[in-house]
Scaffold this active site. Sequence first.
Site, PDB file in Angstrom:
ATOM      1  N   HIS A  45       0.685  -1.362   0.068  1.00 50.95           N
ATOM      2  CA  HIS A  45       0.205   0.029   0.213  1.00 50.95           C
ATOM      3  C   HIS A  45       0.909   1.254   0.014  1.00 50.95           C
ATOM      4  O   HIS A  45       2.068   1.336   0.341  1.00 50.95           O
ATOM      5  CB  HIS A  45      -0.853   0.138   1.222  1.00 50.95           C
ATOM      6  CG  HIS A  45      -0.310   0.140   2.446  1.00 50.95           C
ATOM      7  ND1 HIS A  45       0.184   1.235   3.226  1.00 50.95           N
ATOM      8  CD2 HIS A  45      -0.135  -0.775   3.603  1.00 50.95           C
ATOM      9  CE1 HIS A  45       0.503   1.181   4.239  1.00 50.95           C
ATOM     10  NE2 HIS A  45       0.593  -0.165   4.410  1.00 50.95           N
ATOM     11  N   CYS A  91       2.308  -4.782   7.170  1.00 49.84           N
ATOM     12  CA  CYS A  91       2.055  -4.537   5.793  1.00 49.84           C
ATOM     13  C   CYS A  91       3.369  -3.967   5.113  1.00 49.84           C
ATOM     14  O   CYS A  91       4.277  -3.540   5.798  1.00 49.84           O
ATOM     15  CB  CYS A  91       0.851  -3.628   5.493  1.00 49.84           C
ATOM     16  SG  CYS A  91      -0.446  -4.596   5.827  1.00 49.84           S
TER      17      CYS A  91
END
Length: 572
Positions: free
Chosen positions: A443, A462
């Site tokens: 992301h 992440c």
Amino acid sequence: MRSVAWRCVGAGLLAVLLSFSSPAPVGARDFTQALQQRLTGGIGTPETDRDSQDLLTLDRFYEQRQYRPAWIEEGRPTARAGLLLVALQKAPSEGLNPADYGVARIRNLMERGDSPDALAELEVLLSHGALDYGRDLATGRLAPMSIDSELYVEKREIDPLALLNRLTGVEDPAAELAGLPPRRAEYQRLKTALQHYRELAAAGGWKPVPPADASLKPGNSDPRLPALRARLRVTGELPAGAPVPADADFFDDATVAALKRFQQRHGLEPDGVLGRQTLLALNITADQRVAQIALNMERWRWMPVDMGRAYILVNLAAFHLSIFDQGNVVHEARVVVGASSTRTPVFSRNMSYLEVNPYWHVPSSIVRKEIFPKARRDPSYLAAHGYELLSDWSETAVPINPASLDWAHMTSLPYRVRQKPGDHNSLGRIKMMFPNQFDVYLHDTPAKSLFNRASRSFSHGCIRVEHPFDVAETILRLTGTVDWPRARLDTALASGQRTVVRLKQPIPIHISYVTAFVADDGSTHFRSDIYGRDRKLATAMRASQVKWDAVEAEARMAPGGSAPGQTPADPL
């Protein structure tokens, strides 16, 4: 150094095998009985976690052959047996240990064994060594998930009986073994680097640079400068012919540039300052670097043979993402990975869709540990940071007004928390999804400044990507998602509305952890063991080594073996 010695020994032994006259033939019946006894009792084979299964494989193999030997002919080892021994002795070139394949015992038996029992032992050890070495080359010595709970990598299975039949069915088993390791450029380059660092270690490596209380900065003078230059010359950052200033203690421009090259190759801030972290990296020994390269060769043996025509490869230890198309890198990006307390796992999945202007559905652990304590102190915190409360995790969840809650008496936040799309969203303006049980994905991020740091382990697990829309554009092109050109992505971004972009075909993403690699220019790079995974792997590799001294003792006690007092096998 060691591999050179093995080659010399192996070549000499092979010449002897090809030239000596055959001893008196051994009775086939006696040999068959001795072979069957060894296969049944496991005499002369190591006791490892896979030993019992290997004995079953060996027994099936010889049963198919009606117990005819594969490596012995007319009472002596064949030339093929010699070629196999030479290959086993070259295990160090693959980052493996020849001692694990019984080289010392095999060599001893090939030079001295002539009884049916000794030849049967030799036959079994050659087949067992070929099987173990071939399997280790093809799929790695260890099963990743058994040594580290954060490595979600299933070890590839290889048919041991088929492998054994292949190795015993060719004239040159060494050539067959040579085709088993990974053929990827990354592995082959590490193999070359391993040889180079072995040679450096054999030549004495490098002397440590002395420590000091203060950092050494460009333009300073320090008596450690001659030691620093000597260290940088050994690994090539400072050319051998680089001039030395009249004042040898002066930190001159050439040495500063060399130190910056060293820092870049070791994932350090390339500031040309000799500080604590740079000094630690400089003083890691050549032997330790040899071991680090060997560990990473093992990791490449775990990787899938076919990673995909086009695929994404993330190296957590190097904070780096590469996109490949037909074996070539077509895009690269810096990434931020999980912090030491929220480590990103190693695994492979298929990316299937992207989201522009995503919501961030905050994991419960982050809500409990971070958001709830802040919101309890200041209920306006949620709105100020774009968070909203939902009644539950269902599709029919309804918003909850934070002002309606009795924050003073709450001990937890039993609601779903999500962050609305926008510039302050923790996921930035795009996320790239490959569904997995770890809730890990690629992301964007509003914290762009973190990409300028050399060490980038800051996330909750992440993977944050620099210039994510360039990455997305490459992925859309490689997956044939032609109805989403860059202009349409930009339009979706400008709308501010959550938009899902489904890929026409999935693209594999492989999340790896590689702490030693060779760049395109041939320079060897090392990275810090940010998650302690090198240490775990090194411990497991040491624990997996076979203790052949016990095997040799057992073999001497077997019927027909060497009597007490006779010369034992040469130690490695």
